[in-house]
Design an enzyme around this catalytic site. Structure first.
Site, short mmCIF file in Angstrom:
data_model
loop_
_atom_site.label_atom_id
_atom_site.label_comp_id
_atom_site.label_asym_id
_atom_site.label_seq_id
_atom_site.Cartn_x
_atom_site.Cartn_y
_atom_site.Cartn_z
CD1 TRP B 320 -3.01 1.40 0.84
CD2 TRP B 320 -1.42 2.46 2.01
NE1 TRP B 320 -3.47 2.67 1.14
CE2 TRP B 320 -2.52 3.34 1.85
CE3 TRP B 320 -0.31 2.91 2.71
CZ2 TRP B 320 -2.53 4.63 2.37
CZ3 TRP B 320 -0.32 4.20 3.22
CH2 TRP B 320 -1.43 5.03 3.05
CG HIS B 321 3.32 2.27 3.29
ND1 HIS B 321 2.65 1.24 3.92
CD2 HIS B 321 3.26 3.32 4.13
CE1 HIS B 321 2.22 1.67 5.09
NE2 HIS B 321 2.56 2.93 5.25
N GLY B 322 3.87 1.65 -1.28
CA GLY B 322 4.56 1.95 -2.53
C GLY B 322 4.86 0.70 -3.32
#
Lengths: 360, 478
Positions: B320-322
């Protein structure tokens, strides 16, 4: 709500006093006085207006010198300067430029493929104080206000920067090795080198012709490294690209149209780069990045003088500070070559030639 | 438009004045217009994308209520659309490049397009917020919002659109439907929170970032203690950057009369990794818990399944973060640590009570180790840090070595060393003070002169210690 606003104002006042104090501290340390903002409005007229003007990026900045021209000249070039800023500069000085003045517009591969300037362009700050904020394209107002109008809000940054510079200078002074005498392997036959003597040598036509006839061809390591650097910047970053061609061509059209609208005579010029650079980049480099763009731009009849592959200058590495920028000597020679061309093309008259024809 | 920019301050001041002047029934409309301006001023084209998400999810929620027999299909289609959008914009390039590389190991050469879009502002945040809302409507937990304007405001509310908190329908929608009245105490507390958020970001996080970015930018030049110090500084940079954003966002919303979810609760005072996730990015961790972990069976289906669910949730949380393997490893590391904790608890008949003076620093160290994956540009960089950070450990106690390390890190600039030290002291002071019960009331009870000194010094430092250029919040890239 009035009570709230009063408190906010009071707080703002206290903070402003603190910031003014720190600004005073900074200015005392660095012996700088507060300067009123420069060039808020376009520049006013002059009794003796400029007759020749150059605009363009670092190629123009380092490559053309008007020292040998007997004309009142104005240098409006700058590092990584886009056409939009060339235009803004001309607007800034419009009243100071003579009707019928010659405007040299340099075009290089970078001119067409550079990402157009926007609000986040870090170079915009170079124009603060030089061009009116009303003329700077896509002005970042907050940045302008705090550097030009309310500099005290960044006194902390300035103090830190000043200290960091001092530390850096101290370190580099400590690390600097004693200078070794330079050994030139350029030529086995000693001869008087162009520009090595007095300042006037640079403007001496005989010395120029000697250098042109017998280039001091040396292969400099930093030139080769510079080719790699340019290659990387060019092909492996998105700082430059063909996607910017259309916008830059449009900006050039506007620039040319503005020159004609003011009765000036624009001339497009490409300044020499080293053969080393041209060989190091792709074969169709100039064709793709310059010539095709010029074909796709409405030049409105403007003449284009291409010196990029000038036989005598491009192979003389001695005249370049790196692979694509002329040095002081190179600029003197190229400016002479350019002057002759401008005289031949009847943009200038022979009386405008201020080079020395004394024996060298 | 960064919260710390002059443009935002002007925008917000105008909005504040207008907001309390317009008719109470039209406040939401003004906020919607302001949110649209805020979003469209970033990249206008992506405003259309946001509008599409709002339109499709709005009609899906209404349709789920009108035709409950098809609600599962409606939900699946809409979630498929939302996550497909997220995939295309954020992950497509990552997966295509990874797939090509994996197949190349087996001598299978394929060519896949790998285009790279500019990531729409807050895409991960508003996708999750919208998905959460749709699932809540599907479950019957909340009613579908009938007013398209209110719903659009729920998704695009400007304080939270770029970096959250990821709001819930049952928390924010009822507030948006109500008209707000000016309340002096709430406004002051909102402004205090906003200023505190800016202070955390501009003074603390940005100044720590200078050192951290410098060292991560030239990793091979550094070894041993300097790497450990850098990770320590990054742990505070990331925390104060993100919690600074959350505080500023909550402060802005509070000034306008709304309460947003809190995202942080002193995460570095956690005594276990599980505890850390109850304190760090709370709106995201509870989203994963409620909409993924529990539906997968949570911890109700045996140890093996619990560990599997935990690992899956944390790998997805990392992603989700990257779109990068570093984030996958970061998530995986947290998942493994949490699974280990569960296995340990399962096999121990009686879980020994670990004193917090031991468990707290241990948890902090583990979290710091995971930050290496989070911050490093590549896996190779992360491994370099793990391999080299203990080099010369026997000298770590030597003042001469420590001084030499600091001199190298700060290029002998004692001022910068002092500024970083002041930032860390401020960070700890804020953390310890706000940890106490009723800290806001305690602050309000401080003598007037002291309070005003703190306000004016804080705002003075906001200007005095800021960087030349406005830096964006770290989580804005997600």
């Amino acid at each position: 709500m009035k009570h709230l606003f009063f408190k906010i104002l009071l707080l703002g006042f206290l903070v402003t006093v603190g910031l003014l104090g720190s600004d005073w501290l900074y200015r005392s340390f660095s012996n700088q006085s507060y300067r009123l903002p420069q060039n808020i409005l376009p520049s006013g007229s002059l009794d003796e207006p400029y007759q020749i003007v150059k605009v363009g990026n670092s190629h123009a900045q380092s490559g053309i010198t008007f020292r040998g021209y007997k004309q009142k000249s104005l240098d409006l070039s700058g590092v990584a300067q886009r056409f939009a800023f060339d235009l803004a500069y001309l607007k800034q000085h419009r009243q100071q430029i003579d009707t019928n003045a010659l405007v040299l517009i340099t075009v290089s591969p970078i001119s067409f493929s550079h990402r157009p300037a926007d609000r986040n362009d870090g170079l915009q700050g170079n124009y603060y104080g030089r061009i009116s904020p009303f003329l700077i394209p896509d002005l970042k107002l907050s940045d302008y206000l705090q550097t030009q109008i309310f500099p005290f809000v960044r006194s902390g940054y300035l103090l830190r920067q000043r200290h960091a510079d001092q530390v850096r200078d101290r370190i580099s002074e400590e690390q600097r090795a004693p200078e070794q005498p330079s050994v030139s392997n350029a030529s086995s036959k000693p001869r008087k080198q162009f520009g090595v003597g007095s300042e006037e040598d640079l403007l001496n036509v005989e010395a120029i012709k000697l250098e042109i006839a017998k280039p001091t061809s040396i292969d400099l390591k930093n030139h080769r490294e510079n080719v790699n650097f340019v290659y990387h910047k060019w092909y492996e970053t998105d700082e430059f690209g063909q996607q910017y061609f259309a916008k830059n061509s449009h900006d050039l059209e506007e620039l040319i149209a503005y020159c004609y609208a003011n009765g000036w005579r624009p001339v497009l010029i490409t300044i020499p780069v080293t053969n080393l650079l041209l060989d190091g980049l792709l074969d169709d480099y100039m064709q793709t990045y310059v010539y095709n763009n010029l074909e796709n731009t409405d030049l409105q009849g403007t003449k284009y003088l291409d010196f990029s592959k000038n036989e005598v200058i491009s192979k003389d590495n001695y005249l370049f500070s790196n692979a694509d920028h002329l040095n002081e000597k190179g600029a003197a020679i190229f400016s002479y070559v350019l002057l002759q061309e401008l005289i031949d093309q009847e943009y200038l008259s022979p009386e405008d030639d201020g080079y020395s024809y004394e024996p060298f | 438009m960064a919260f710390s920019s002059l443009a935002f301050l002007l925008f917000f001041s105008c909005l504040f004045l207008l907001y309390w002047k317009v008719a109470k029934q039209r406040q939401w409309l003004l906020l919607l217009l302001a949110s649209a301006y805020f979003y469209f001023s970033a990249v206008p084209a992506y405003g259309l994308l946001l509008s599409l998400v709002i339109g499709i999810s709005y009609f899906t929620a209404i349709s789920m209520e009108k035709q409950p027999q098809y609600k599962r299909i409606f939900l699946s289609l809409c979630l498929g659309f939302l996550f497909a959008l997220l995939f295309v914009f954020k992950y497509f390039s990552f997966f295509s490049v990874s797939l090509v590389e994996v197949l190349a190991h087996f001598d299978l050469r394929i060519s896949l397009p790998h285009f790279k879009f500019l990531l729409p502002l807050g895409l991960s945040f508003f996708t999750f917020q919208t998905a959460g809302y749709l699932i809540d409507v599907y479950r019957g937990k909340i009613k579908a919002e009938k007013n398209l304007g209110i719903y659009a405001l729920f998704v695009s509310f400007f304080p939270l659109i770029s970096s959250g908190p990821i709001e819930r329908g049952d928390h924010l929608l009822p507030q948006l439907r109500k008209s707000q009245r000016f309340n002096y105490a709430r406004t002051v507390s909102g402004l205090q929170l906003f200023t505190l958020g800016l202070f955390k970001k501009v003074v603390i996080a940005d100044n720590l970032a200078v050192v951290v970015n410098h060292i991560f930018g030239s990793l091979p030049d550094y070894r041993g203690l300097s790497l450990l110090i850098t990770i320590f500084l990054f742990s505070w940079q990331i925390y104060y950057d993100f919690s600074g954003y959350t505080d500023a966002a909550r402060g802005i919303a509070r000034v306008l009369g709304y309460d947003l979810l809190d995202n942080f609760h002193h995460p570095y005072f956690a005594t276990s990794i599980g505890d850390f996730w109850r304190r760090w990015h709370i709106s995201l961790s509870t989203w994963f818990r409620d909409y993924l972990y529990i539906p997968l069976g949570g911890n109700r289906k045996g140890l093996l399944r619990t560990c599997g669910n935990t690992l899956l949730v944390f790998v997805l949380c990392g992603l989700w973060h990257g779109a990068s393997w570093n984030f996958v490893f970061w998530g995986l590391m947290h998942g493994l640590l949490l699974s280990f904790q569960r296995v340990f608890s399962f096999f121990m008949k009686q879980v020994p009570v670990v004193p917090s003076f031991f468990s707290l620093p241990m948890t902090y160290l583990l979290v710091c180790a995971s930050w290496v994956f989070f911050r490093a540009e590549t896996l190779a960089d992360a491994l370099y840090i793990f391999r080299n950070s203990l080099q010369g450990i026997r000298f770590f106690g030597s003042p001469a070595y420590v001084w030499a390390t600091l001199s190298q890190m700060f290029t002998t600039n004692v001022w910068e060393m002092g500024i970083v030290a002041v930032c860390l002291i401020c960070a700890l002071a804020i953390e310890v003070f706000s940890w106490q019960k009723n800290s806001a009331q305690r602050f309000a009870r401080l003598p007037l002169l002291l309070r005003w000194s703190i306000y004016s010094t804080g705002i003075f430092l906001l200007f005095f210690l800021r960087q030349a250029q406005i830096t964006t919040f770290f989580y804005i890239q997600f």
